[in-house]
Design an enzyme around this catalytic site. Sequence first.
Site, PDB file in Angstrom:
ATOM      1  N   LYS A  99       0.855  -1.180   0.000  1.00 12.22           N
ATOM      2  CA  LYS A  99       0.000   0.000   0.000  1.00 12.22           C
ATOM      3  C   LYS A  99       0.894   1.234   0.000  1.00 12.22           C
ATOM      4  CE  LYS A  99      -3.174   2.753   2.743  1.00 12.22           C
ATOM      5  NZ  LYS A  99      -3.832   2.942   4.053  1.00 12.22           N
ATOM      6  N   GLY A 160      -8.941   8.481   9.624  1.00  6.01           N
ATOM      7  CA  GLY A 160      -9.297   8.494  11.035  1.00  6.01           C
ATOM      8  C   GLY A 160     -10.433   9.422  11.416  1.00  6.01           C
ATOM      9  N   GLY A 187     -11.628   6.968   6.251  1.00  6.94           N
ATOM     10  CA  GLY A 187     -12.812   7.788   6.493  1.00  6.94           C
ATOM     11  C   GLY A 187     -14.058   7.049   6.904  1.00  6.94           C
ATOM     12  N   THR A 209      -9.238   2.668  12.027  1.00  4.50           N
ATOM     13  CA  THR A 209      -9.743   3.402  13.187  1.00  4.50           C
ATOM     14  C   THR A 209     -11.194   3.068  13.506  1.00  4.50           C
ATOM     15  OG1 THR A 209      -8.279   5.210  12.513  1.00  4.50           O
ATOM     16  CG2 THR A 209      -9.877   5.693  14.238  1.00  4.50           C
TER      17      THR A 209
END
Length: 257
Positions: A99, A160, A187, A209
């Site tokens: 990534k 986050g 998000g 998150t």
Amino acid sequence: MQDALVIAGRTFGSRLIVGTGKYKDVEETERAIDASGAEIVTVALRRVDLSDRSSGSLMTLLTKKKWTLLPNTAGCFNADDAVRTLRLARELGIADMVKLEVIGDPKTLYPDNEQTLEAAKILVKEGFVVLPYCIDDPIICRKLEDAGCAAVMPLAAPIGSGLGIRNPHNLSIILEHAKVPVIVDAGVGTASDAAIAMELGCDGVLMNTAIAHAKYPVMMADAMREAVLAGRKARLAGRMPRARYANASSPTEGLIE
């Protein structure tokens, strides 16, 4: 596996990708990832001691499980740092599917499109399978695909933030033109956000998150697993057309008067 996610010829039964940061401990990390059903797990190379194989360490957990590791370049602010970080990871024997994340602003954590594209071109030439985190911009997604990236990973909202899908219109345009998997990255805040991403037609969702900072992370991980499955099924089923006015569920013909 009949509706598998395919990235660069590799097949995955789960369309949910999860991170390994922000949990209270390694045990909770393991329980949450198991509950999510994820097969691909991303790890921040600059924030983890890759050589630590001691009992109870994150790397020990990651190497003992059957998850596919997706090393990421979180914390890199230019192409040179990102490329150098991934070259080091390759030397340490971590998988070549990566990534790519090049941050352009430390407050919003928005990606630097130019540096991301520059790094992607280098990494693709060196044989990496590159999955780049990028703005939800159809133009940069097209350029990254043209550069040879195996997927594109546009954000739903700032990393986050938990704000959910802020621009479904842009995602729809990206999906309309992409010939590689489109994976929403960053998000997502709750299960409905994940379902919406899948209903739009995204091929997968990456999150950290939303699970790790939930009140009960393991339960949220399970909810995300179900949401991704439900959203994918709804997409394949084809939703009913939207109508301006009501349409009675029961036909009026043959009513008894």
